[in-house]
Design an enzyme around this catalytic site. Structure first.
Site, PDB file in Angstrom:
ATOM      1  N   ILE A 120       0.734  -1.271  -0.004  1.00  0.00           N
ATOM      2  CA  ILE A 120       0.045   0.016   0.135  1.00  0.00           C
ATOM      3  C   ILE A 120       0.846   1.359   0.084  1.00  0.00           C
ATOM      4  O   ILE A 120       0.486   2.182  -0.743  1.00  0.00           O
ATOM      5  CB  ILE A 120      -0.972   0.052   1.222  1.00  0.00           C
ATOM      6  CG1 ILE A 120      -2.147  -1.238   1.268  1.00  0.00           C
ATOM      7  CG2 ILE A 120      -1.778   1.214   1.586  1.00  0.00           C
ATOM      8  CD1 ILE A 120      -2.862  -1.430   2.640  1.00  0.00           C
ATOM      9  N   GLU A 127     -13.507  -1.375  17.317  1.00  0.00           N
ATOM     10  CA  GLU A 127     -14.520  -1.363  16.063  1.00  0.00           C
ATOM     11  C   GLU A 127     -15.842  -2.134  16.484  1.00  0.00           C
ATOM     12  O   GLU A 127     -15.656  -3.343  16.856  1.00  0.00           O
ATOM     13  CB  GLU A 127     -13.901  -1.687  15.062  1.00  0.00           C
ATOM     14  CG  GLU A 127     -12.547  -0.833  14.371  1.00  0.00           C
ATOM     15  CD  GLU A 127     -11.966  -1.211  13.148  1.00  0.00           C
ATOM     16  OE1 GLU A 127     -12.534  -2.110  12.454  1.00  0.00           O
ATOM     17  OE2 GLU A 127     -11.053  -0.421  12.914  1.00  0.00           O
ATOM     18  N   HIS A 153     -13.842   1.925   8.706  1.00  0.00           N
ATOM     19  CA  HIS A 153     -12.953   0.769   8.138  1.00  0.00           C
ATOM     20  C   HIS A 153     -13.376   0.375   6.586  1.00  0.00           C
ATOM     21  O   HIS A 153     -13.479  -0.720   6.452  1.00  0.00           O
ATOM     22  CB  HIS A 153     -12.956  -0.325   9.298  1.00  0.00           C
ATOM     23  CG  HIS A 153     -11.678  -1.292   8.987  1.00  0.00           C
ATOM     24  ND1 HIS A 153     -11.173  -1.954  10.133  1.00  0.00           N
ATOM     25  CD2 HIS A 153     -11.049  -1.630   7.708  1.00  0.00           C
ATOM     26  CE1 HIS A 153     -10.230  -2.857   9.413  1.00  0.00           C
ATOM     27  NE2 HIS A 153     -10.106  -2.403   8.342  1.00  0.00           N
TER      28      HIS A 153
HETATM   29  N1  LIG Z   1      -8.106   0.191   6.105  1.00  0.00           N
HETATM   30  C1  LIG Z   1      -8.354  -0.674   5.352  1.00  0.00           C
HETATM   31  O1  LIG Z   1      -9.568  -1.311   5.091  1.00  0.00           O
HETATM   32  C2  LIG Z   1      -7.275  -1.657   5.233  1.00  0.00           C
HETATM   33  C3  LIG Z   1      -6.263  -1.731   6.035  1.00  0.00           C
HETATM   34  N2  LIG Z   1      -5.018  -2.407   5.495  1.00  0.00           N
HETATM   35  C4  LIG Z   1      -3.816  -2.424   6.631  1.00  0.00           C
HETATM   36  O2  LIG Z   1      -2.689  -1.974   5.985  1.00  0.00           O
HETATM   37  C5  LIG Z   1      -1.644  -2.799   6.211  1.00  0.00           C
HETATM   38  C6  LIG Z   1      -0.497  -2.710   5.235  1.00  0.00           C
HETATM   39  O3  LIG Z   1      -0.918  -3.253   4.047  1.00  0.00           O
HETATM   40  P1  LIG Z   1       0.095  -3.866   3.049  1.00  0.00           P
HETATM   41  O4  LIG Z   1       1.108  -2.501   2.646  1.00  0.00           O
HETATM   42  O5  LIG Z   1      -0.453  -4.478   1.982  1.00  0.00           O
HETATM   43  O6  LIG Z   1       1.315  -4.562   3.892  1.00  0.00           O
HETATM   44  P2  LIG Z   1       2.693  -4.823   3.638  1.00  0.00           P
HETATM   45  O7  LIG Z   1       3.073  -6.070   4.442  1.00  0.00           O
HETATM   46  O8  LIG Z   1       2.889  -5.019   1.848  1.00  0.00           O
HETATM   47  O9  LIG Z   1       3.499  -3.696   4.026  1.00  0.00           O
HETATM   48  C7  LIG Z   1       3.890  -3.191   5.564  1.00  0.00           C
HETATM   49  C8  LIG Z   1       4.847  -2.703   5.520  1.00  0.00           C
HETATM   50  O10 LIG Z   1       5.102  -2.018   6.794  1.00  0.00           O
HETATM   51  C9  LIG Z   1       6.507  -2.029   7.225  1.00  0.00           C
HETATM   52  N3  LIG Z   1       6.394  -1.858   8.675  1.00  0.00           N
HETATM   53  C10 LIG Z   1       5.839  -2.778   9.631  1.00  0.00           C
HETATM   54  N4  LIG Z   1       6.072  -2.276  10.901  1.00  0.00           N
HETATM   55  C11 LIG Z   1       6.840  -0.962  10.796  1.00  0.00           C
HETATM   56  C12 LIG Z   1       7.130   0.009  11.569  1.00  0.00           C
HETATM   57  N5  LIG Z   1       7.025  -0.225  12.810  1.00  0.00           N
HETATM   58  N6  LIG Z   1       7.724   1.104  10.936  1.00  0.00           N
HETATM   59  C13 LIG Z   1       8.140   1.111   9.769  1.00  0.00           C
HETATM   60  N7  LIG Z   1       7.762   0.130   8.848  1.00  0.00           N
HETATM   61  C14 LIG Z   1       7.082  -0.871   9.360  1.00  0.00           C
HETATM   62  C15 LIG Z   1       6.698  -3.712   6.801  1.00  0.00           C
HETATM   63  O11 LIG Z   1       8.289  -3.785   6.673  1.00  0.00           O
HETATM   64  C16 LIG Z   1       6.150  -3.452   5.455  1.00  0.00           C
HETATM   65  O12 LIG Z   1       6.987  -3.310   4.387  1.00  0.00           O
HETATM   66  C17 LIG Z   1      -2.220  -4.284   6.398  1.00  0.00           C
HETATM   67  O13 LIG Z   1      -1.362  -4.962   7.515  1.00  0.00           O
HETATM   68  C18 LIG Z   1      -3.512  -3.802   6.858  1.00  0.00           C
HETATM   69  O14 LIG Z   1      -3.439  -3.839   8.471  1.00  0.00           O
HETATM   70  C19 LIG Z   1      -4.918  -3.332   4.625  1.00  0.00           C
HETATM   71  C20 LIG Z   1      -5.949  -3.075   3.871  1.00  0.00           C
HETATM   72  C21 LIG Z   1      -7.283  -2.414   3.972  1.00  0.00           C
HETATM   73  O1  LIG Z   2      -7.327  -5.921   4.502  1.00  0.00           O
HETATM   74  C1  LIG Z   2      -7.243  -5.401   5.480  1.00  0.00           C
HETATM   75  O2  LIG Z   2      -6.519  -5.615   6.265  1.00  0.00           O
HETATM   76  C2  LIG Z   2      -8.436  -4.734   6.058  1.00  0.00           C
HETATM   77  O3  LIG Z   2      -8.050  -4.026   7.077  1.00  0.00           O
HETATM   78  C3  LIG Z   2      -9.436  -4.363   5.493  1.00  0.00           C
HETATM   79  O4  LIG Z   2     -10.532  -5.240   6.477  1.00  0.00           O
HETATM   80  P1  LIG Z   2     -11.950  -5.575   6.066  1.00  0.00           P
HETATM   81  O5  LIG Z   2     -11.805  -6.775   5.284  1.00  0.00           O
HETATM   82  O6  LIG Z   2     -12.884  -4.569   5.632  1.00  0.00           O
HETATM   83  O7  LIG Z   2     -12.578  -6.208   7.488  1.00  0.00           O
END
Ligand SMILES: NC(=O)C1=CN([C@@H]2O[C@H](COP(=O)(O)OP(=O)(O)OC[C@H]3O[C@@H](n4cnc5c(N)ncnc54)[C@H](O)[C@@H]3O)[C@@H](O)[C@H]2O)C=CC1
Ligand SMILES: O=C(O)C(=O)COP(=O)(O)O
Length: 630
Positions: free
Chosen positions: A383, A490, A513
């Site tokens: 992301i 949540e 969310h």
């Molecule tokens: N709001 C929503 O609906 C959504 C939220 N998310 C959240 O977004 C997060 C990230 O998603 P992606 O980018 O796909 O994951 P990803 O695993 O590709 O990237 C996470 C990055 O954060 C880095 N990281 C972890 N802890 C860190 C720290 N303390 N300081 C600096 N870097 C750190 C990791 O090394 C990694 O490169 C997911 O784990 C999920 O919790 C994801 C999808 C939807």
């Molecule tokens: O993909 C993620 O990690 C999200 O946070 C999205 O969560 P949800 O599927 O909307 O409950």
């Protein structure tokens, strides 16, 4: 030696997925003005006969009399009947072909239609008991041969007795006339076959219900197309997982239950028994307690990106594979981040709310462009890095900080620490994962290091930010605005209330969310995660598994596959291979992959072995889970 059982199959809605007479009615009534009403009458007569409410012979005569049916119509249906085979029958053709002397077909249907199917299944004509249509000189159907017992009520039992079979007789069918065979004493066991249609009275009269040929063969201790009947495998999907996933899993033959909202730990513990696969999204906590209560669980799928809600180590220790959909909602989160960034820069949501109250407040004060501003991305994974590309294309300068080495895209600059990033950025956007160590990485101290009036975005996980500290920093004006999509607490469903110290603050956008909640993302996640589950269930493939070693595997063909998940300790492979040799199994191919915690061995073996010999493999020290697949 005792005689082997004879399997007596009904035809309509059992060996084929149609009711012959209804299909013939469709052909005969094409273009007929009264078609709809005649069809309704025929359907009603069929149902009444099948439910045992109307004498079978009488129902047959009345239905044929309603139809302008000709020899040509019959030939047309006979020509395409092979395309109508019931799915589980089609995938178990080997059972029929391997047991030619043990199969009988008994049906109130017609010889011309049944014969091609019987031939395909290898059932000889003298073992096909059915009606013979009679025609007049012009080729119109006049009825059926009345001397045939199958033209009368109770005819199936009489026809079967006429074969003088020895050994147990197993009747399989969907209708009341099939249940009657056992009730009349002409069969020893009756299975209600419910893959095509399920009739309550028939199921109630049966010794057992089978929803597929696979279940029948399993119940009779016979070898089928699959090592375990898929319809017996229960998949429980929580949190409104997209219907695309349900469809894919059901199409593959599995039984799927869905729940709209999340379940809390105790509710999940109460539901998890008997579940083979669990699907959740970000809310349901799959704790070690839940895993302990699960007696059948093989896999958990997070139909989202984050997996912090699942105790991955506890799952690995129980041989439970966990999957997620790592990229399917990435773009949706990034687009929302861009959207809220612009909205915050221009105070759009407060201005819009004022307009709805009837207030006009045209002013440029405090409103700024994104162009030229510095975006600090914390967590430069899927992301974060995609946001980097979009932000640069909007003219922003991008800096980032990540714990691991990441390729800087475009002109983005990697910064050595979070503190440096906080001090340089006009907007800070958090995209780290939800590991426990990331709890409150943004607290009062970090907020104090941010530029005066800078903006904060959190679309990652609620516990990453100390919301109390954030609300104070916003209230004092130290932080100019925030967009928050995720919260430490949540609500489990849309019906539950929401509360937060961030409610009611100026220039704060709160969203429930929804970062990944777009139609595109949800459908893509449904398809992706379901495919990962199917690959694991059907061939043992662990590609994208987040807690077991990843092994990519082709479909099992011409072999049986033994899947062995074990604790990573010395000597397991040697012990396993000794046990395989002792069992007399001939190894055709073998893979082993380990991570620091767990090992996964996949062994394809020749099919020719004594199944009891496999028991020895389960006792190999370190075994967490053992599964046979074919
Ligand atoms: N709001 C929503 O609906 C959504 C939220 N998310 C959240 O977004 C997060 C990230 O998603 P992606 O980018 O796909 O994951 P990803 O695993 O590709 O990237 C996470 C990055 O954060 C880095 N990281 C972890 N802890 C860190 C720290 N303390 N300081 C600096 N870097 C750190 C990791 O090394 C990694 O490169 C997911 O784990 C999920 O919790 C994801 C999808 C939807
Ligand atoms: O993909 C993620 O990690 C999200 O946070 C999205 O969560 P949800 O599927 O909307 O409950």
């Amino acid at each position: 030696m005792a005689d082997a059982a004879t399997f007596v199959f009904d035809f309509d809605s059992t060996l084929v997925r149609i009711e012959t007479l209804e299909a013939l009615a469709d052909l005969a009534l094409a273009g007929c003005p009264d078609a709809a009403s005649i069809r309704t009458q025929i359907g009603r007569l069929t149902d009444q006969a099948m439910a045992g409410e109307l004498d079978f012979g009488e129902a047959l005569r009345r239905r044929l009399a309603l139809l302008p049916l000709t020899r040509e119509h019959v030939a047309t249906l006979a020509a395409r009947i092979l395309d109508e085979g019931t799915p589980s029958v089609r995938r178990n053709l080997a059972f029929f072909r391997d047991n030619p002397g043990r199969i009988v077909i008994v049906s109130g249907g017609f010889r011309e239609i049944i014969a091609p199917v019987a031939e395909r299944l290898g059932v000889s004509p003298d073992r096909v008991l059915c009606n013979d249509l009679t025609y007049d000189a012009s080729g119109r159907v006049t009825g059926v041969d009345g001397t045939n017992p199958l033209s009368r009520a109770g005819g199936k039992a009489e026809a079967i007795r006429g074969l003088n079979l020895t050994g147990p007789i197993v009747m399989i069918g969907d209708g009341w006339t099939d249940a009657e065979v056992k009730l009349a004493g002409a069969a020893d066991r009756f299975y209600a076959f419910t893959e095509v249609v399920r009739r309550e009275p028939v199921v109630a009269a049966a010794d057992a219900e089978v929803a597929s040929m696979d279940e029948l063969l399993h119940a009779e201790g016979l070898t089928g197309r699959w090592s375990y009947p898929r319809s017996r495998m229960k998949i429980l999907l929580l949190e409104n997982v997209h219907p695309a996933a349900v469809e894919r899993l059901e199409d593959a033959g599995y039984t799927v239950d869905t729940v709209k909202g999340a379940l809390d730990e105790d509710e999940l513990i109460a539901r998890i028994r008997g579940v083979h696969v669990l699907g959740v999204r970000s809310k349901t906590q799959v704790s070690a307690r839940v895993l302990d209560a699960a007696d059948r669980l093989m896999a958990v799928a997070a139909f989202c990106i984050g997996t912090n809600q699942i105790d991955l180590a506890a799952a690995a220790d129980r041989g439970v594979a966990v999957f997620n959909a790592p990229y399917s909602n990435t773009r949706s989160v990034v687009e929302l981040a861009v959207g809220v960034m612009i909205a915050l820069m221009r105070d759009v949501t407060d201005k819009s709310a004022a307009m709805h109250r009837g207030e006009w407040n045209k002013s440029a004060t405090g409103s700024r462009e994104l162009r030229g501003k510095t975006l600090g991305i914390v967590g430069y994974g899927a992301i974060g890095s995609q946001l980097s590309v979009l932000a640069e294309s909007l003219g922003m300068r991008v800096v980032f900080h990540d714990l691991t080495e990441r390729l800087a895209l475009g002109n983005a600059r990697r910064l050595p620490s979070l503190d440096v990033l906080l001090a340089e950025s006009d907007v800070v956007s958090l995209h780290v994962d939800g590991r426990v160590e990331n709890t409150a990485i943004i607290g009062a101290a970090q907020l104090a290091r941010m530029k005066e009036g800078a903006l904060l975005l959190n679309l990652s996980r609620g516990h990453i930010v100390d919301v109390g500290a954030l609300s104070q920093a916003l209230g004092s004006g130290r932080i100019g605005g925030a967009a928050v999509d995720v919260f430490p607490e949540e609500p489990a469903t849309n019906a539950d209330p929401f509360d937060s110290p961030l409610r009611g603050l100026k220039n704060v956008i709160l969203t429930p969310h929804i970062g990944g909640s777009t139609e595109e993302a949800q459908e893509a996640i449904g398809e992706f995660a379901a495919d990962r589950l199917l690959a694991y269930l059907n061939r043992g493939d662990t590609t994208f598994c987040v807690n077991l070693p990843n092994v990519q595997l082709a479909e099992v063909s011409g072999a049986h596959r033994i899947l062995h998940i074990h604790r990573n300790q010395p000597g397991v492979l040697a012990d396993l291979n000794r046990a395989l040799a002792a069992a007399g199994l001939n190894i055709l191919g073998q893979h082993l992959k380990t991570d620091e915690r767990t090992g996964y061995v996949i062994t394809d073996v020749d099919r020719d072995y004594d199944p009891q010999a496999l028991d020895g493999l389960k006792t190999v020290a370190g075994t967490l889970r053992f599964r046979l697949l074919y």
